[in-house]
Design a protein around this motif. Structure first.
Motif, PDB file in Angstrom:
ATOM      1  N   ILE A 141       0.835  -1.208   0.000  1.00 37.87           N
ATOM      2  CA  ILE A 141       0.000   0.000   0.000  1.00 37.87           C
ATOM      3  C   ILE A 141       0.869   1.257   0.000  1.00 37.87           C
ATOM      4  N   PHE A 142       1.923   1.239   0.797  1.00 35.44           N
ATOM      5  CA  PHE A 142       2.839   2.384   0.848  1.00 35.44           C
ATOM      6  C   PHE A 142       3.458   2.649  -0.519  1.00 35.44           C
ATOM      7  N   PHE A 143       3.994   1.601  -1.156  1.00 35.30           N
ATOM      8  CA  PHE A 143       4.647   1.795  -2.453  1.00 35.30           C
ATOM      9  C   PHE A 143       3.645   2.132  -3.551  1.00 35.30           C
ATOM     10  N   LEU A 144       2.414   1.671  -3.433  1.00 41.20           N
ATOM     11  CA  LEU A 144       1.372   2.092  -4.369  1.00 41.20           C
ATOM     12  C   LEU A 144       1.143   3.595  -4.249  1.00 41.20           C
ATOM     13  N   GLY A 145       1.090   4.086  -3.019  1.00 43.08           N
ATOM     14  CA  GLY A 145       0.917   5.516  -2.807  1.00 43.08           C
ATOM     15  C   GLY A 145       2.081   6.334  -3.339  1.00 43.08           C
ATOM     16  N   VAL A 146       3.301   5.896  -3.055  1.00 46.26           N
ATOM     17  CA  VAL A 146       4.491   6.609  -3.533  1.00 46.26           C
ATOM     18  C   VAL A 146       4.532   6.600  -5.053  1.00 46.26           C
ATOM     19  N   ASP A 147       4.244   5.456  -5.664  1.00 41.65           N
ATOM     20  CA  ASP A 147       4.253   5.345  -7.116  1.00 41.65           C
ATOM     21  C   ASP A 147       3.177   6.234  -7.730  1.00 41.65           C
ATOM     22  N   SER A 148       2.001   6.261  -7.127  1.00 48.41           N
ATOM     23  CA  SER A 148       0.922   7.112  -7.635  1.00 48.41           C
ATOM     24  C   SER A 148       1.298   8.585  -7.535  1.00 48.41           C
ATOM     25  N   LEU A 149       1.914   8.952  -6.417  1.00 47.43           N
ATOM     26  CA  LEU A 149       2.344  10.337  -6.236  1.00 47.43           C
ATOM     27  C   LEU A 149       3.374  10.732  -7.295  1.00 47.43           C
ATOM     28  N   PHE A 150       4.399   9.909  -7.483  1.00 49.01           N
ATOM     29  CA  PHE A 150       5.413  10.213  -8.490  1.00 49.01           C
ATOM     30  C   PHE A 150       4.814  10.219  -9.892  1.00 49.01           C
ATOM     31  N   GLY A 151       3.877   9.313 -10.145  1.00 45.17           N
ATOM     32  CA  GLY A 151       3.214   9.303 -11.459  1.00 45.17           C
ATOM     33  C   GLY A 151       2.451  10.590 -11.703  1.00 45.17           C
ATOM     34  N   ALA A 152       1.754  11.077 -10.671  1.00 46.76           N
ATOM     35  CA  ALA A 152       1.014  12.331 -10.809  1.00 46.76           C
ATOM     36  C   ALA A 152       1.958  13.502 -11.028  1.00 46.76           C
ATOM     37  N   ILE A 153       3.081  13.514 -10.320  1.00 43.86           N
ATOM     38  CA  ILE A 153       4.067  14.593 -10.499  1.00 43.86           C
ATOM     39  C   ILE A 153       4.624  14.575 -11.914  1.00 43.86           C
ATOM     40  N   VAL A 154       4.950  13.409 -12.428  1.00 48.05           N
ATOM     41  CA  VAL A 154       5.488  13.298 -13.789  1.00 48.05           C
ATOM     42  C   VAL A 154       4.438  13.749 -14.802  1.00 48.05           C
ATOM     43  N   GLN A 155       3.190  13.326 -14.617  1.00 49.08           N
ATOM     44  CA  GLN A 155       2.130  13.757 -15.527  1.00 49.08           C
ATOM     45  C   GLN A 155       1.966  15.275 -15.498  1.00 49.08           C
ATOM     46  N   TRP A 156       2.037  15.862 -14.319  1.00 49.03           N
ATOM     47  CA  TRP A 156       1.930  17.313 -14.198  1.00 49.03           C
ATOM     48  C   TRP A 156       3.082  18.015 -14.909  1.00 49.03           C
ATOM     49  N   LEU A 157       4.308  17.506 -14.708  1.00 46.14           N
ATOM     50  CA  LEU A 157       5.464  18.092 -15.375  1.00 46.14           C
ATOM     51  C   LEU A 157       5.363  17.969 -16.892  1.00 46.14           C
ATOM     52  N   LEU A 158       4.873  16.814 -17.361  1.00 45.01           N
ATOM     53  CA  LEU A 158       4.722  16.632 -18.802  1.00 45.01           C
ATOM     54  C   LEU A 158       3.637  17.543 -19.361  1.00 45.01           C
ATOM     55  N   SER A 159       2.618  17.815 -18.576  1.00 45.43           N
ATOM     56  CA  SER A 159       1.566  18.713 -19.065  1.00 45.43           C
ATOM     57  C   SER A 159       2.075  20.143 -19.181  1.00 45.43           C
ATOM     58  N   LEU A 160       3.054  20.518 -18.374  1.00 46.47           N
ATOM     59  CA  LEU A 160       3.644  21.843 -18.477  1.00 46.47           C
ATOM     60  C   LEU A 160       4.478  22.002 -19.741  1.00 46.47           C
ATOM     61  N   ALA A 161       5.059  20.889 -20.209  1.00 42.60           N
ATOM     62  CA  ALA A 161       5.953  20.922 -21.363  1.00 42.60           C
ATOM     63  C   ALA A 161       5.174  21.039 -22.666  1.00 42.60           C
ATOM     64  N   SER A 162       3.914  20.661 -22.695  1.00 43.09           N
ATOM     65  CA  SER A 162       3.199  20.700 -23.972  1.00 43.09           C
ATOM     66  C   SER A 162       2.314  21.900 -24.123  1.00 43.09           C
TER      67      SER A 162
END
Length: 65
Positions: free
Chosen positions: A44-65
């Protein structure tokens, strides 16, 4: 290095194996339950960490386009 007689080696192995203390059924069950609980908590912990990092990456990628 001194050579070891195969018969003596087998006797020493048997003597060491006789020193092994096997866990009781209750100890085995308790340990199994604890491992399952800890594995679930970590999953559960690593699912949360992975989801958080995934959301951060998606946000960063949305800034680039």
């Amino acid at each position: 290095m001194a050579k070891l007689n195969p018969g003596k080696f087998a006797r020493e192995v048997r003597a060491e194996a006789n020193k092994v203390v096997w866990p009781t059924a209750r100890e085995t069950m308790t340990t199994t339950i604890m491992v399952l609980i800890m594995t679930t908590i970590l999953a559960i912990f690593f699912l949360g960490v992975d989801s958080l990092f995934g959301a951060i990456v998606q946000w960063l990628l949305s800034l680039a386009s």
